[in-house]
Scaffold this motif. Structure first.
Motif, PDB file in Angstrom:
ATOM      1  N   VAL A  14       8.640   1.693  -8.581  1.00  0.00           N
ATOM      2  CA  VAL A  14       9.530   1.265  -7.511  1.00  0.00           C
ATOM      3  C   VAL A  14      10.352   0.060  -8.011  1.00  0.00           C
ATOM      4  N   THR A  15      11.559  -0.060  -7.528  1.00  0.00           N
ATOM      5  CA  THR A  15      12.369  -1.243  -7.859  1.00  0.00           C
ATOM      6  C   THR A  15      12.257  -2.237  -6.713  1.00  0.00           C
ATOM      7  N   LEU A  16      11.881  -3.452  -7.032  1.00  0.00           N
ATOM      8  CA  LEU A  16      11.839  -4.504  -6.007  1.00  0.00           C
ATOM      9  C   LEU A  16      13.134  -5.300  -6.111  1.00  0.00           C
ATOM     10  N   GLY A  33       0.829  -1.213   0.000  1.00  0.00           N
ATOM     11  CA  GLY A  33       0.000   0.000   0.000  1.00  0.00           C
ATOM     12  C   GLY A  33       0.859   1.258   0.000  1.00  0.00           C
ATOM     13  N   GLY A  34       1.911   1.243   0.822  1.00  0.00           N
ATOM     14  CA  GLY A  34       2.820   2.393   0.890  1.00  0.00           C
ATOM     15  C   GLY A  34       3.527   2.623  -0.442  1.00  0.00           C
ATOM     16  N   LEU A  35       3.888   1.518  -1.105  1.00  0.00           N
ATOM     17  CA  LEU A  35       4.587   1.647  -2.393  1.00  0.00           C
ATOM     18  C   LEU A  35       3.649   2.185  -3.473  1.00  0.00           C
ATOM     19  N   MET A  36       2.388   1.756  -3.411  1.00  0.00           N
ATOM     20  CA  MET A  36       1.389   2.272  -4.367  1.00  0.00           C
ATOM     21  C   MET A  36       1.271   3.792  -4.199  1.00  0.00           C
ATOM     22  N   GLU A  37       1.213   4.224  -2.939  1.00  0.00           N
ATOM     23  CA  GLU A  37       1.064   5.671  -2.685  1.00  0.00           C
ATOM     24  C   GLU A  37       2.305   6.440  -3.136  1.00  0.00           C
ATOM     25  N   TRP A  38       3.472   5.864  -2.851  1.00  0.00           N
ATOM     26  CA  TRP A  38       4.709   6.525  -3.284  1.00  0.00           C
ATOM     27  C   TRP A  38       4.723   6.662  -4.812  1.00  0.00           C
ATOM     28  N   LEU A  94       1.237  -3.253  -9.384  1.00  0.00           N
ATOM     29  CA  LEU A  94       2.127  -2.284  -8.716  1.00  0.00           C
ATOM     30  C   LEU A  94       3.117  -1.753  -9.761  1.00  0.00           C
ATOM     31  N   PRO A  95       3.176  -0.436  -9.968  1.00  0.00           N
ATOM     32  CA  PRO A  95       4.169   0.070 -10.928  1.00  0.00           C
ATOM     33  C   PRO A  95       5.575  -0.239 -10.421  1.00  0.00           C
ATOM     34  N   CYS A  96       6.190  -1.251 -10.998  1.00  0.00           N
ATOM     35  CA  CYS A  96       7.478  -1.701 -10.443  1.00  0.00           C
ATOM     36  C   CYS A  96       8.342  -2.373 -11.492  1.00  0.00           C
ATOM     37  N   LYS A  97       9.590  -2.489 -11.168  1.00  0.00           N
ATOM     38  CA  LYS A  97      10.472  -3.396 -11.903  1.00  0.00           C
ATOM     39  C   LYS A  97      11.141  -4.277 -10.864  1.00  0.00           C
ATOM     40  N   ILE A  98      11.518  -5.472 -11.302  1.00  0.00           N
ATOM     41  CA  ILE A  98      12.092  -6.427 -10.344  1.00  0.00           C
ATOM     42  C   ILE A  98      13.558  -6.654 -10.696  1.00  0.00           C
ATOM     43  N   ASN A  99      14.412  -6.443  -9.730  1.00  0.00           N
ATOM     44  CA  ASN A  99      15.834  -6.749  -9.903  1.00  0.00           C
ATOM     45  C   ASN A  99      16.148  -8.017  -9.134  1.00  0.00           C
ATOM     46  N   LEU A 100      16.490  -9.062  -9.866  1.00  0.00           N
ATOM     47  CA  LEU A 100      16.918 -10.292  -9.187  1.00  0.00           C
ATOM     48  C   LEU A 100      18.434 -10.259  -9.023  1.00  0.00           C
ATOM     49  N   LEU A 101      18.872 -10.713  -7.885  1.00  0.00           N
ATOM     50  CA  LEU A 101      20.306 -10.826  -7.619  1.00  0.00           C
ATOM     51  C   LEU A 101      20.559 -12.227  -7.109  1.00  0.00           C
ATOM     52  N   VAL A 102      21.748 -12.705  -7.327  1.00  0.00           N
ATOM     53  CA  VAL A 102      22.080 -14.018  -6.775  1.00  0.00           C
ATOM     54  C   VAL A 102      22.938 -13.764  -5.534  1.00  0.00           C
ATOM     55  N   TYR A 103      22.599 -14.404  -4.452  1.00  0.00           N
ATOM     56  CA  TYR A 103      23.236 -14.139  -3.153  1.00  0.00           C
ATOM     57  C   TYR A 103      24.756 -14.314  -3.193  1.00  0.00           C
ATOM     58  N   ASN A 104      25.442 -13.377  -2.582  1.00  0.00           N
ATOM     59  CA  ASN A 104      26.892 -13.493  -2.397  1.00  0.00           C
ATOM     60  C   ASN A 104      27.138 -14.000  -0.986  1.00  0.00           C
ATOM     61  N   PRO A 105      27.651 -15.209  -0.853  1.00  0.00           N
ATOM     62  CA  PRO A 105      27.818 -15.760   0.493  1.00  0.00           C
ATOM     63  C   PRO A 105      28.648 -14.836   1.392  1.00  0.00           C
ATOM     64  N   VAL A 106      28.232 -14.774   2.644  1.00  0.00           N
ATOM     65  CA  VAL A 106      28.932 -13.973   3.643  1.00  0.00           C
ATOM     66  C   VAL A 106      29.553 -14.946   4.646  1.00  0.00           C
ATOM     67  N   PRO A 107      30.863 -14.828   4.882  1.00  0.00           N
ATOM     68  CA  PRO A 107      31.500 -15.745   5.824  1.00  0.00           C
ATOM     69  C   PRO A 107      30.784 -15.714   7.181  1.00  0.00           C
ATOM     70  N   GLY A 108      30.524 -16.896   7.714  1.00  0.00           N
ATOM     71  CA  GLY A 108      29.884 -16.969   9.031  1.00  0.00           C
ATOM     72  C   GLY A 108      28.372 -17.068   8.964  1.00  0.00           C
TER      73      GLY A 108
END
Ligand code: SF4
Length: 362
Positions: free
Chosen positions: A261-263, A248-253, A288-302
């Motif tokens: 908005v970029t998801l 809802g907040g993103l729709m209003e923005w 929702l007016p949006c575009k989707i950015n997919l990323l592949v996770y970069n492992p974080v040590p620990g």
């Protein structure tokens, strides 16, 4: 004699927008308003590193500036360059807090990714900054000075800016907006608002404030799952923000700014990369007016999370493509120098003294 009571810390004009700077220059320093404009341009447009270098200001004015103020100049204490050309910078602030920034070349664009906080109190479970805890908010001059240090380090013009480094910008929104007002000002470097993106995990009050301001900054929301339960596993703050409220907040923005908005969606093996998750994402994005950015996770040590294999990523994308208007698989930049999304914060871990604070309610 009480020395502490008499000490007035120097002004930091690097973090003052033109109006308050003018009030100070004309009031405390007794100069004409045009001198404030000159000072502003010297700091922000011409990149002066000392008041002495501001040669068209009268000598008595420069002396008063030296006595009453200090420019904020950040010099990296560490710089690393990734194989893909991304550069990560570590700055040490006067109180010892770290700030990390990344310069990401993707011709014709050159993007600066800045930190808004030393650490972060959102505690996202996949993110090194979240793991490292929170030290403090960065001041406007410390945000602006990161950009100028990156500008100095690069022969090419910085074209875009993302508030996506350490910290949650909407948790430090006043200072971030002050810094952006300076960066976009016509007498400074005058970066276009549409070239600037503010990234958030989705704090509703901050999103509402950005909508009310109507300013044309881009907004990127780190969604990472459109299934409430999964999202809460990755982003603990999401427990206080049901997905419907966020949507809802993103729709209003979007209605207020006329922008999409970029998801941001970071694929993590076995957590949010199933077809069920892709289905929930397509439902969230529908209408929702949006575009989707997919990323592949970069492992974080620990941290236990893993990067999904290519076939799982492909399957997820193939599900989304016919159902969502704009889906991009973004190349993660700077992973080999720990400069990619979720990887900043090693400096805090090294210091080992960052207090972990309980996340605040959004
Ligand atoms: S992902 Fe962003 S909001 Fe979450 S802990 Fe990391 S820096 Fe903070």
């Amino acid at each position: 004699m009480n020395v502490e009571a008499e000490y007035t810390p120097p002004r930091r004009p690097t973090g003052m927008p033109l109006d308050p700077l003018t009030a100070w220059v004309t009031g405390d320093l007794g100069e004409k308003p045009f001198r404030a404009r000159q000072l502003f341009s010297w700091i922000h447009l011409r990149g002066a590193e000392s008041f002495g270098a501001m040669t068209d200001l009268p000598a008595p004015f420069r002396r008063r500036l030296q006595e009453n103020a200090a420019l904020t100049i950040l010099k990296p204490v560490e710089t690393s360059r990734g194989e893909d050309g991304a550069m990560k910078f570590l700055f040490e602030l006067p109180d010892g807090s770290p700030a990390e920034s990344v310069l990401i070349p993707a011709p014709p664009r050159l993007t600066a990714c800045l930190s808004s906080q030393a650490g972060c109190r959102m505690g996202c479970t996949f993110c090194m900054t979240g793991l490292a805890g929170f030290r403090r908010n960065l001041e406007p001059d410390e945000i602006v000075a990161q950009l100028y240090a990156l500008r100095k380090a690069s022969p090419d013009r910085i074209t875009n800016l993302v508030m996506m480094g350490m910290g949650e910008p909407l948790d430090n929104l006043d200072r971030v907006l002050t810094a952006l007002e300076i960066i976009t000002h016509q007498h400074g470097i005058c970066m276009g608002r549409r070239k600037i993106t503010i990234s958030t995990i989705g704090l509703p009050r901050g999103i509402a404030r950005l909508a009310e301001s109507g300013k044309q900054y881009g907004l990127a929301v780190s969604l990472h799952s459109a299934v409430q339960e999964t999202r809460e596993r990755l982003v603990p703050m999401a427990a206080a923000v049901p997905l419907e409220t966020l949507r809802g907040g993103l729709m209003e923005w979007s209605a207020a700014t006329g922008r999409r908005v970029t998801l941001e969606y970071c694929l993590i093996e076995g957590v949010n990369d199933s077809i069920r998750e892709a289905g929930a994402l397509s439902v969230f994005a529908r209408g929702l007016p949006c575009k989707i950015n997919l990323l592949v996770y970069n492992p974080v040590p620990g941290l236990p999370w893993k990067r999904p294999g290519d076939r799982r990523v492909q399957r997820f994308m193939e599900y989304l493509y016919p159902r969502c208007p704009a889906v991009t698989l973004r190349k993660s930049r700077g992973a080999d120098v720990q400069g990619a999304c979720g990887q900043l914060g090693a400096s805090l871990m090294r210091k080992g003294d960052a207090p972990i604070r309980t996340p605040r309610r959004p």
